[in-house]
Design a protein around this motif. Structure first.
Motif, PDB file in Angstrom:
ATOM      1  N   PHE A 154       0.828  -1.206   0.000  1.00 49.38           N
ATOM      2  CA  PHE A 154       0.000   0.000   0.000  1.00 49.38           C
ATOM      3  C   PHE A 154       0.865   1.261   0.000  1.00 49.38           C
ATOM      4  N   ARG A 155       1.955   1.238   0.735  1.00 50.37           N
ATOM      5  CA  ARG A 155       2.814   2.422   0.841  1.00 50.37           C
ATOM      6  C   ARG A 155       3.525   2.736  -0.471  1.00 50.37           C
ATOM      7  N   ALA A 164      12.560   5.936  -3.319  1.00 45.35           N
ATOM      8  CA  ALA A 164      11.716   6.511  -2.261  1.00 45.35           C
ATOM      9  C   ALA A 164      10.668   5.504  -1.796  1.00 45.35           C
ATOM     10  N   ALA A 165      10.082   4.773  -2.746  1.00 42.76           N
ATOM     11  CA  ALA A 165       9.081   3.764  -2.389  1.00 42.76           C
ATOM     12  C   ALA A 165       9.705   2.655  -1.553  1.00 42.76           C
ATOM     13  N   ASN A 166      10.934   2.298  -1.859  1.00 45.61           N
ATOM     14  CA  ASN A 166      11.595   1.245  -1.089  1.00 45.61           C
ATOM     15  C   ASN A 166      12.023   1.717   0.295  1.00 45.61           C
ATOM     16  N   VAL A 167      12.287   3.000   0.464  1.00 45.47           N
ATOM     17  CA  VAL A 167      12.574   3.519   1.811  1.00 45.47           C
ATOM     18  C   VAL A 167      11.381   3.268   2.721  1.00 45.47           C
ATOM     19  N   VAL A 168      10.186   3.599   2.234  1.00 50.03           N
ATOM     20  CA  VAL A 168       9.001   3.426   3.093  1.00 50.03           C
ATOM     21  C   VAL A 168       8.645   1.953   3.268  1.00 50.03           C
ATOM     22  N   GLU A 169       8.827   1.152   2.219  1.00 45.56           N
ATOM     23  CA  GLU A 169       8.474  -0.269   2.350  1.00 45.56           C
ATOM     24  C   GLU A 169       9.459  -1.001   3.262  1.00 45.56           C
ATOM     25  N   LEU A 170      10.750  -0.683   3.163  1.00 43.56           N
ATOM     26  CA  LEU A 170      11.740  -1.287   4.067  1.00 43.56           C
ATOM     27  C   LEU A 170      11.463  -0.886   5.515  1.00 43.56           C
ATOM     28  N   ALA A 184      -0.484   5.712  10.230  1.00 35.24           N
ATOM     29  CA  ALA A 184      -0.720   6.798   9.272  1.00 35.24           C
ATOM     30  C   ALA A 184       0.533   7.615   8.996  1.00 35.24           C
ATOM     31  N   SER A 185       1.437   7.704   9.972  1.00 35.56           N
ATOM     32  CA  SER A 185       2.640   8.526   9.781  1.00 35.56           C
ATOM     33  C   SER A 185       3.450   8.054   8.579  1.00 35.56           C
ATOM     34  N   LEU A 186       3.622   6.746   8.437  1.00 35.82           N
ATOM     35  CA  LEU A 186       4.432   6.221   7.338  1.00 35.82           C
ATOM     36  C   LEU A 186       3.683   6.318   6.007  1.00 35.82           C
ATOM     37  N   ILE A 187       2.368   6.182   6.044  1.00 30.62           N
ATOM     38  CA  ILE A 187       1.574   6.324   4.818  1.00 30.62           C
ATOM     39  C   ILE A 187       1.598   7.779   4.354  1.00 30.62           C
ATOM     40  N   ALA A 188       1.571   8.710   5.305  1.00 32.61           N
ATOM     41  CA  ALA A 188       1.703  10.132   4.954  1.00 32.61           C
ATOM     42  C   ALA A 188       3.054  10.405   4.307  1.00 32.61           C
ATOM     43  N   THR A 189       4.103   9.806   4.856  1.00 27.79           N
ATOM     44  CA  THR A 189       5.439   9.992   4.291  1.00 27.79           C
ATOM     45  C   THR A 189       5.523   9.381   2.898  1.00 27.79           C
ATOM     46  N   ALA A 190       4.854   8.252   2.690  1.00 28.81           N
ATOM     47  CA  ALA A 190       4.845   7.639   1.361  1.00 28.81           C
ATOM     48  C   ALA A 190       4.250   8.592   0.325  1.00 28.81           C
ATOM     49  N   GLU A 228      -1.993  10.970   5.521  1.00 27.26           N
ATOM     50  CA  GLU A 228      -2.226  10.839   6.962  1.00 27.26           C
ATOM     51  C   GLU A 228      -3.657  10.375   7.239  1.00 27.26           C
ATOM     52  N   THR A 229      -4.625  10.999   6.592  1.00 24.77           N
ATOM     53  CA  THR A 229      -6.027  10.672   6.877  1.00 24.77           C
ATOM     54  C   THR A 229      -6.457   9.356   6.230  1.00 24.77           C
ATOM     55  N   ILE A 230      -5.980   9.086   5.008  1.00 24.63           N
ATOM     56  CA  ILE A 230      -6.335   7.805   4.385  1.00 24.63           C
ATOM     57  C   ILE A 230      -5.651   6.669   5.144  1.00 24.63           C
ATOM     58  N   GLY A 231      -4.504   6.969   5.760  1.00 24.75           N
ATOM     59  CA  GLY A 231      -3.804   5.960   6.557  1.00 24.75           C
ATOM     60  C   GLY A 231      -4.596   5.548   7.781  1.00 24.75           C
ATOM     61  N   ILE A 232      -5.224   6.508   8.442  1.00 20.98           N
ATOM     62  CA  ILE A 232      -6.068   6.182   9.601  1.00 20.98           C
ATOM     63  C   ILE A 232      -7.280   5.378   9.146  1.00 20.98           C
ATOM     64  N   ALA A 233      -7.925   5.816   8.061  1.00 25.42           N
ATOM     65  CA  ALA A 233      -9.084   5.086   7.532  1.00 25.42           C
ATOM     66  C   ALA A 233      -8.700   3.667   7.131  1.00 25.42           C
ATOM     67  N   PHE A 234      -7.543   3.518   6.522  1.00 27.46           N
ATOM     68  CA  PHE A 234      -7.044   2.216   6.060  1.00 27.46           C
ATOM     69  C   PHE A 234      -6.877   1.248   7.228  1.00 27.46           C
ATOM     70  N   GLN A 235      -6.238   1.708   8.311  1.00 25.58           N
ATOM     71  CA  GLN A 235      -6.019   0.835   9.460  1.00 25.58           C
ATOM     72  C   GLN A 235      -7.331   0.504  10.166  1.00 25.58           C
ATOM     73  N   LEU A 236      -8.183   1.507  10.337  1.00 23.41           N
ATOM     74  CA  LEU A 236      -9.478   1.251  10.977  1.00 23.41           C
ATOM     75  C   LEU A 236     -10.306   0.257  10.169  1.00 23.41           C
ATOM     76  N   SER A 237     -10.292   0.387   8.850  1.00 22.78           N
ATOM     77  CA  SER A 237     -11.080  -0.532   8.022  1.00 22.78           C
ATOM     78  C   SER A 237     -10.513  -1.943   8.090  1.00 22.78           C
ATOM     79  N   ASP A 238      -9.182  -2.051   8.200  1.00 23.39           N
ATOM     80  CA  ASP A 238      -8.565  -3.364   8.388  1.00 23.39           C
ATOM     81  C   ASP A 238      -9.075  -4.018   9.674  1.00 23.39           C
ATOM     82  N   ASP A 239      -9.166  -3.204  10.729  1.00 21.36           N
ATOM     83  CA  ASP A 239      -9.649  -3.722  12.014  1.00 21.36           C
ATOM     84  C   ASP A 239     -11.116  -4.133  11.927  1.00 21.36           C
TER      85      ASP A 239
END
Length: 319
Positions: free
Chosen positions: A42-43, A64-70, A165-171, A194-205
């Protein structure tokens, strides 16, 4: 645009294999373990989408994509040790296979690889990755120590913002930044992330409760069985409904982990039909709508439509 995003994700996947390699065979095998198991990526997708607002062919986008995925992969190794997880992405977790010490050190190795790769992108990338890492650590600490005197629901949302969300925002920020997008557009992308990251995690839960299958990547109700406080559970515990089903649900949830199969099935059924679950779905939709609003400064076109569609997908997948 689809072809450009797909090509970026293919290139990210190919490069990732090299970044998780090591001269030490054990480190190489353990570091490849989760990368080979797959995952949503996703990131990197957010990096690739963000890059559409500049030059998506920039040579720095894949790095840059690999920085966030690693960075993300490294956190999974550490999370599994802290959670004493036996399975990750359908395979035995690194800690169950090689032990806690090796899993922790491999996570450290992947963090080091991410930092080294960030250094090739310049000082701003190093600074942003370090800031994000600090937020990830704060989120993990907050989750570990619990809400203490804070409101449990606010605390839960804070943990998700820091830890996910912090890492998704950075992505999303990296996508705009390293494609040469304007500063205004980069900031809009970061706010969206940042906001889609929170929604993403909540929806996973929520999927852990709502899905009848293994759509969530784990057996439905795993969080209930392990006593993990997700948003619907917190809403149910905080509710004051007096109807019999709500009272019974609070009684079941307040006991902590629900390991008895019959009680687990009862709690899962009650939670699926509860006002708390409906409220949690509305919360997810609220964050998805906020993410959509964050896109406003970006120019109209296919990339923006794709990011709006992602909001709809996340809002709708637990309905």
């Amino acid at each position: 645009m689809d072809a450009s995003v797909s090509a970026t994700l293919v290139a990210v996947e190919e490069a990732l294999r090299g970044y998780v390699s090591s001269a030490d065979p054990l480190v190489a095998e353990a570091a490849r373990h989760l990368a080979d198991a797959g995952g949503k990526r996703f990131r990197p997708l957010l990096v690739a989408l963000g890059a559409q607002f500049g030059d998506p062919g920039s040579p720095n986008i894949v790095a840059a994509a690999n920085v966030v995925e690693l960075t993300h992969l490294a956190t999974l190794y550490h999370d599994d040790v802290m959670d004493e997880a036996a399975v990750r992405r359908g395979a035995p977790s690194a800690n169950s296979r090689w032990g806690n010490s090796v899993a922790i050190l491999v996570g450290d190795y992947l963090f080091a690889q991410a930092a080294s790769l960030a250094a090739t992108l310049g000082t701003e990338a190093v600074h942003l990755q370090a800031q994000t890492f600090a937020r990830l650590v704060h989120g993990q600490i907050a989750e570990t120590v619990g809400p203490r005197d804070a409101d449990p629901i606010e605390h839960h949302l804070h943990v998700i913002a820091e830890k996910t969300a912090s890492l998704i925002a950075t992505a999303a920020r990296f996508g705009g930044l390293f494609s040469g997008a304007s500063r205004e557009h980069v900031e809009a992308l970061a706010g969206y992330g940042e906001t889609i990251g929170i929604a993403f995690q909540l929806s996973d839960d929520l999927l852990d409760i709502a899905s009848e299958s293994v759509q969530s990547g784990k057996t439905p109700g795993t969080d209930l069985r392990e006593g993990v406080p997700t948003l619907p559970v917190l809403y149910a515990l905080a509710g004051d409904d007096t109807d019999a089903s709500a009272v019974r649900l609070r009684e079941l949830l307040s006991a902590g982990p629900i390991t008895d199969d019959a009680l687990h099935a009862e709690a899962l059924t009650l939670l699926r039909e509860s006002a708390a679950m409906k409220r949690a779905r509305e919360t997810v939709r609220g964050y998805a709508e906020e993410a959509r609003a964050r896109l406003e400064p970006l120019p109209e076109g296919e990339p923006k439509r794709a990011m709006r569609a992602l909001c709809d997908f996340i809002a709708d997948r637990t309905s």
